[in-house]
Design a protein around this motif. Structure first.
Motif, PDB file in Angstrom:
ATOM      1  N   PHE A 258       0.713  -1.236  -0.093  1.00  0.00           N
ATOM      2  CA  PHE A 258       0.070   0.043  -0.040  1.00  0.00           C
ATOM      3  C   PHE A 258       0.836   1.183  -0.111  1.00  0.00           C
ATOM      4  CE2 PHE A 258      -1.326   3.337   3.060  1.00  0.00           C
ATOM      5  CZ  PHE A 258      -2.346   4.036   2.293  1.00  0.00           C
ATOM      6  N   TYR A 259       1.801   1.099   0.795  1.00  0.00           N
ATOM      7  CA  TYR A 259       2.730   2.538   1.016  1.00  0.00           C
ATOM      8  C   TYR A 259       3.368   2.829  -0.276  1.00  0.00           C
ATOM      9  CZ  TYR A 259       1.442   3.009   6.117  1.00  0.00           C
ATOM     10  OH  TYR A 259       0.811   3.301   6.972  1.00  0.00           O
ATOM     11  N   ILE A 260       4.072   1.706  -0.935  1.00  0.00           N
ATOM     12  CA  ILE A 260       4.832   2.138  -1.949  1.00  0.00           C
ATOM     13  C   ILE A 260       4.380   2.942  -3.088  1.00  0.00           C
ATOM     14  CG2 ILE A 260       6.035   0.870  -4.064  1.00  0.00           C
ATOM     15  CD1 ILE A 260       6.978  -1.418  -2.127  1.00  0.00           C
ATOM     16  N   PRO A 261       3.035   2.467  -3.749  1.00  0.00           N
ATOM     17  CA  PRO A 261       2.512   3.353  -4.707  1.00  0.00           C
ATOM     18  C   PRO A 261       2.214   4.860  -4.058  1.00  0.00           C
ATOM     19  CG  PRO A 261       1.044   1.864  -4.113  1.00  0.00           C
ATOM     20  CD  PRO A 261       2.201   1.370  -3.573  1.00  0.00           C
ATOM     21  N   VAL A 262       1.719   5.016  -2.963  1.00  0.00           N
ATOM     22  CA  VAL A 262       1.283   6.203  -2.450  1.00  0.00           C
ATOM     23  C   VAL A 262       2.410   7.045  -2.162  1.00  0.00           C
ATOM     24  CG1 VAL A 262       0.460   7.165  -0.292  1.00  0.00           C
ATOM     25  CG2 VAL A 262      -0.605   5.302  -1.110  1.00  0.00           C
ATOM     26  N   LEU A 263       3.587   6.675  -1.869  1.00  0.00           N
ATOM     27  CA  LEU A 263       4.829   7.280  -1.764  1.00  0.00           C
ATOM     28  C   LEU A 263       5.515   7.785  -3.015  1.00  0.00           C
ATOM     29  CD1 LEU A 263       6.654   5.443   1.409  1.00  0.00           C
ATOM     30  CD2 LEU A 263       5.508   7.699   1.334  1.00  0.00           C
ATOM     31  N   LEU A 264       5.245   6.696  -3.816  1.00  0.00           N
ATOM     32  CA  LEU A 264       5.727   7.014  -5.307  1.00  0.00           C
ATOM     33  C   LEU A 264       4.742   8.347  -5.860  1.00  0.00           C
ATOM     34  CD1 LEU A 264       6.614   3.649  -6.778  1.00  0.00           C
ATOM     35  CD2 LEU A 264       8.215   5.429  -6.018  1.00  0.00           C
ATOM     36  N   GLY A 265       3.607   8.244  -5.659  1.00  0.00           N
ATOM     37  CA  GLY A 265       2.850   9.356  -6.004  1.00  0.00           C
ATOM     38  C   GLY A 265       2.883  10.520  -5.716  1.00  0.00           C
ATOM     39  N   ILE A 266       3.290  10.637  -4.171  1.00  0.00           N
ATOM     40  CA  ILE A 266       3.424  11.956  -3.564  1.00  0.00           C
ATOM     41  C   ILE A 266       4.986  12.522  -4.169  1.00  0.00           C
ATOM     42  CG2 ILE A 266       3.851  13.065  -1.359  1.00  0.00           C
ATOM     43  CD1 ILE A 266       2.082  11.037  -0.083  1.00  0.00           C
ATOM     44  N   ALA A 267       5.802  11.437  -4.268  1.00  0.00           N
ATOM     45  CA  ALA A 267       7.185  11.996  -5.052  1.00  0.00           C
ATOM     46  C   ALA A 267       6.949  12.314  -6.225  1.00  0.00           C
ATOM     47  CB  ALA A 267       8.155  10.522  -4.857  1.00  0.00           C
ATOM     48  N   ALA A 268       6.197  11.943  -7.081  1.00  0.00           N
ATOM     49  CA  ALA A 268       5.995  12.188  -8.468  1.00  0.00           C
ATOM     50  C   ALA A 268       5.352  13.825  -8.551  1.00  0.00           C
ATOM     51  CB  ALA A 268       5.471  11.368  -9.271  1.00  0.00           C
ATOM     52  N   LEU A 269       4.315  14.093  -7.592  1.00  0.00           N
ATOM     53  CA  LEU A 269       3.639  15.280  -7.635  1.00  0.00           C
ATOM     54  C   LEU A 269       4.759  16.275  -7.202  1.00  0.00           C
ATOM     55  CD1 LEU A 269       0.275  14.176  -5.918  1.00  0.00           C
ATOM     56  CD2 LEU A 269       0.682  15.010  -8.457  1.00  0.00           C
ATOM     57  N   ILE A 270       5.487  16.214  -5.985  1.00  0.00           N
ATOM     58  CA  ILE A 270       6.377  17.100  -5.620  1.00  0.00           C
ATOM     59  C   ILE A 270       7.460  17.390  -6.583  1.00  0.00           C
ATOM     60  CG2 ILE A 270       8.107  17.483  -3.912  1.00  0.00           C
ATOM     61  CD1 ILE A 270       6.311  15.951  -1.860  1.00  0.00           C
TER      62      ILE A 270
END
Length: 247
Positions: free
Chosen positions: A136-148
């Protein structure tokens, strides 16, 4: 006095009427003329001295009038030169901007997609399993990193060009690119809307369980990805196409 008034009338005959200036000049000439009489000169000599003292007055008045008339044109010319020397977005800067805009659109749409799909993983995650929680955390963290990362990189390119006008070739290229992109824009919109509509049908699959819910989240993510991506790129083309144009 009548002679001085006639002289002033002749002086101003080719110039714009200015009663205040004529009155002030008449007072000055009368004072001078009176002073000449007090010095013992006769009327003709005093009048001749007064007129001689104003020799070249007509030429000077014409020059002043010309300067007053020329001022608005001088200001207009200065403004024109200012606009011509005003910084504007060049073709090279525009190409870099559009390239950065495409990367930003991918990061933005991809980040949103990962956040939505990551939420779908929670429906399958086993809270007793560390591996499920990591999934669960991997795609969420990747998504946040991509946005930033995407936002910061694009802001660095966009900030220097903010509020600047564009040169004519940039405006023409922006309009042409937006027109050429219209077909892909429409296709992307349709794919997005179809994906969102298809996600609703997964609700009717009762036996799908968590897998059906995860499929719904994936379809929603895909639909949002397509809509965000094409809208973002089209917006950046429109941004330069609607800027003020300078030569």
């Amino acid at each position: 006095m009548d002679t001085l008034k006639s002289y002033l009338a002749d002086l101003y005959q080719d110039l714009p009427a200015n009663q205040k200036a004529q009155a002030e000049l008449l007072d000055a000439m009368t004072t001078f003329y009176t002073g000449q009489l007090k010095q013992g000169k006769n009327e003709d000599a005093a009048l001749g001295a007064t007129i001689k003292a104003t020799a070249g007055m007509k030429t000077r008045l014409a020059e002043v009038h010309a300067e007053v008339i020329a001022k608005p044109f001088a200001r207009a010319e200065a403004v024109t030169r200012q606009h011509k020397s005003e910084p504007a977005v060049t073709m090279k800067q525009a190409e870099s901007f559009w390239q950065a805009a495409g990367t930003h659109a991918l990061y933005l749409a991809g980040g949103v997609f990962l956040l939505i799909v990551g939420s779908g993983f929670t429906l399958l995650a086993d809270t007793d399993s560390d591996l499920s929680m990591v999934a669960f955390y991997i795609p969420v963290l990747l998504g946040i990193a991509a946005l930033i990362v995407g936002s910061k990189a694009f802001k660095a390119v966009r900030r220097p060009l903010r509020h600047l006008p564009v040169v004519s070739p940039v405006h023409e290229q922006a309009v042409a690119r937006r027109t050429a992109y219209h077909r892909r824009y429409v296709i992307g919109q349709w794919v997005g809307y179809v994906s969102l509509a298809a996600s609703l049908f997964t609700i009717s699959i009762e036996e799908g369980g968590n897998e059906g819910s995860f499929l719904m989240a994936t379809l929603i993510g895909l639909g949002v990805f397509c809509l965000v991506y094409v809208h973002s790129i089209d917006h950046q083309y429109r941004r330069l196409a609607k800027r003020r144009v300078v030569d």
